[in-house]
Design an enzyme around this catalytic site. Structure first.
Site, mmCIF file in Angstrom:
data_model
loop_
_atom_site.group_PDB
_atom_site.id
_atom_site.type_symbol
_atom_site.label_atom_id
_atom_site.label_comp_id
_atom_site.label_asym_id
_atom_site.label_seq_id
_atom_site.Cartn_x
_atom_site.Cartn_y
_atom_site.Cartn_z
ATOM 1 N N ASP A 104 0.874 -1.176 0.000
ATOM 2 C CA ASP A 104 0.000 0.000 0.000
ATOM 3 C C ASP A 104 0.905 1.218 0.000
ATOM 4 O OD1 ASP A 104 -2.364 1.586 0.292
ATOM 5 O OD2 ASP A 104 -1.930 1.783 2.425
ATOM 6 N N SER A 105 0.322 2.368 -0.330
ATOM 7 C CA SER A 105 1.091 3.613 -0.273
ATOM 8 C C SER A 105 1.524 3.941 1.154
ATOM 9 C CB SER A 105 0.257 4.761 -0.819
ATOM 10 O OG SER A 105 -0.936 4.885 -0.082
ATOM 11 N N TYR A 134 -0.239 8.122 -2.367
ATOM 12 C CA TYR A 134 -0.176 8.018 -3.824
ATOM 13 C C TYR A 134 -1.310 8.803 -4.492
ATOM 14 C CZ TYR A 134 3.110 3.996 -3.576
ATOM 15 O OH TYR A 134 4.178 3.165 -3.364
ATOM 16 N N GLY A 135 -2.422 8.943 -3.759
ATOM 17 C CA GLY A 135 -3.663 9.442 -4.347
ATOM 18 C C GLY A 135 -3.558 10.781 -5.059
ATOM 19 N N GLU A 171 -6.392 9.162 9.941
ATOM 20 C CA GLU A 171 -5.013 9.045 10.440
ATOM 21 C C GLU A 171 -4.823 9.843 11.729
ATOM 22 O OE1 GLU A 171 -2.088 9.562 7.347
ATOM 23 O OE2 GLU A 171 -2.676 7.640 6.463
ATOM 24 N N THR A 178 -8.738 2.197 1.619
ATOM 25 C CA THR A 178 -8.373 1.294 2.718
ATOM 26 C C THR A 178 -8.627 1.888 4.098
ATOM 27 O OG1 THR A 178 -6.139 2.134 2.470
ATOM 28 C CG2 THR A 178 -6.602 -0.038 1.540
#
Lengths: 259, 259
Positions: free
Chosen positions: A7-8, A39-40, A149, A182
């Site tokens: 994942d990023s 990454y988005g 987060e 995610t």
């Protein structure tokens, strides 16, 4: 067969959580590209380059099957990864598309995700291939990742922002909502509350783990893993808060290693 | 003398905006590390490595003076940059520290910034050096960058979140508030409204541009730039939305080039 998941960042641990729940003891190696996360917001070329590098790292660690747990990379780079390497490649979009097509009754499906995932229009292309006539409505929700987060999982501001994002989808009468990032399983209760009882949610982390499980069972690789419990978690950057956030995503203790 | 300015992304354009306003015609080159943004969540070692790479790029582009426009990199890597290269190095922390020490009357100073900036405790160390007995109160505000980048500059959610962040600082009676992140000038009106009339705000973008201007005047380099209006803006990744966001930060048209 060791499963390699990347994942990023650490969000992909929600996929690992489901893999561990459904396939206890299965060897796995995780890579979170925390040095270059997210990454988005990056371009297609950059996301593809990163995805190929991440996959190469997991193969070097002995992975025999790759799971792209990042929605942006799944949307944009899964074909490039599958073309470049000769191992089975799973990603989080296709299993969610299949589940959404299965559960919708009115063929109106909403997708929430990062700006990159929504703008990739991957769901707009894939769902009608399975379900002709389906109407797919995407809503970019770029504030949800930082809210998760931060651990603002129960806050009023998070509920307000989720409601603001979901309202236009409700007004356009979707009956199915794909949580296309995610991070979203951590605020699944808020998303479901704001979506309301008439909307069925689809959790890509769960759907992807189910797809991997089906594959391993079909190929006879699931019974008796060679080295049960062999799990390693690598990140490209280890900041002070990373391990605490990772624990929240995995739902338990975790030891991160710098790749 | 060409000014080289770098940031983890496009936020540093608020510093460029002040530089252009105070020193019109001054040649400049900007580098925004959009392929690896943000720096704020990454480790000290990674931020330092990135800052050295960014500086090297600007020197290759002919910069004769470096401005670190990123608060995280300023807090963590400015000494490393100054040690490694033999050009004048400016950063956004020191001018803000000096201004805060000048304007406070009760010696209670609040700092808002990213988690990395606040946890670096750079303000806690530097302000008391200039102003013995000063009390420095830091408040990490990790949601403000995504809110600004989303363009939620006037929204109710943004005002609520700003108020939540600033309230503990008001309760502890700061009379001065450093807006310790390049993004915050875009919501300066909200921050000042929530801080109230009794609190003076310090804008590091402005203070840094003033410091550079003073240096160039003192060294005789400000009069008649060699090639007035020579401005280039590089980014390490060019996503579809980047140019629009950049325009908002610079306050006008901008042409971004992929580095």
């Amino acid at each position: 067969m060791k499963i390699g998941i990347f994942d990023s960042g650490i969000g992909g641990l929600t996929v690992v959580r489901e893999i561990r729940r459904l396939m206890p003891g299965q060897p796995l190696v995780y890579f979170g590209d925390t040095a270059r996360t997210p990454y988005g917001t990056k371009s297609r070329a950059t996301i593809t380059r990163y995805a190929l590098e991440d996959t190469r790292f997991l193969l070097e660690q002995g992975a025999g099957i790759i799971v792209i747990a990042c929605h942006s990379a799944s949307s944009i780079a899964s074909a490039a990864v599958a073309n470049e390497f000769s191992v089975p490649v799973f990603e989080v979009v296709s299993p969610s598309v299949e589940q959404a097509a299965r559960v919708t009754r009115n063929r109106r499906i909403g997708i929430i995700g990062t700006r990159a995932t929504i703008e990739s229009r991957v769901y707009d292309h894939k769902i009608p291939e399975l379900l002709p006539g389906a109407v797919v409505l995407g809503m970019p929700c770029p504030l949800l990742v930082p809210l998760v987060e931060e651990g603002w999982l129960k806050r009023r501001e998070t509920r307000m922002i989720v409601r603001k994002y979901i309202r236009p989808l409700k007004e356009r009468q979707v009956d199915t909502l794909v949580m296309g990032c995610t991070h979203y399983p951590l605020i699944k209760d808020i998303i479901e509350a704001k979506a309301g009882k008439r909307i069925v949610t689809v959790d890509p982390s769960l759907q992807t783990a189910l797809a991997v499980k089906r594959f391993l069972e079909a190929s006879g690789d699931s019974a008796e893993p060679d080295s049960p419990g062999d799990e390693r978690y690598f990140v490209s950057d280890l900041a002070p808060a990373t391990e605490e956030i990772a624990r929240r995503f995995l739902g338990g203790k975790i030891k991160l290693e710098k790749a």
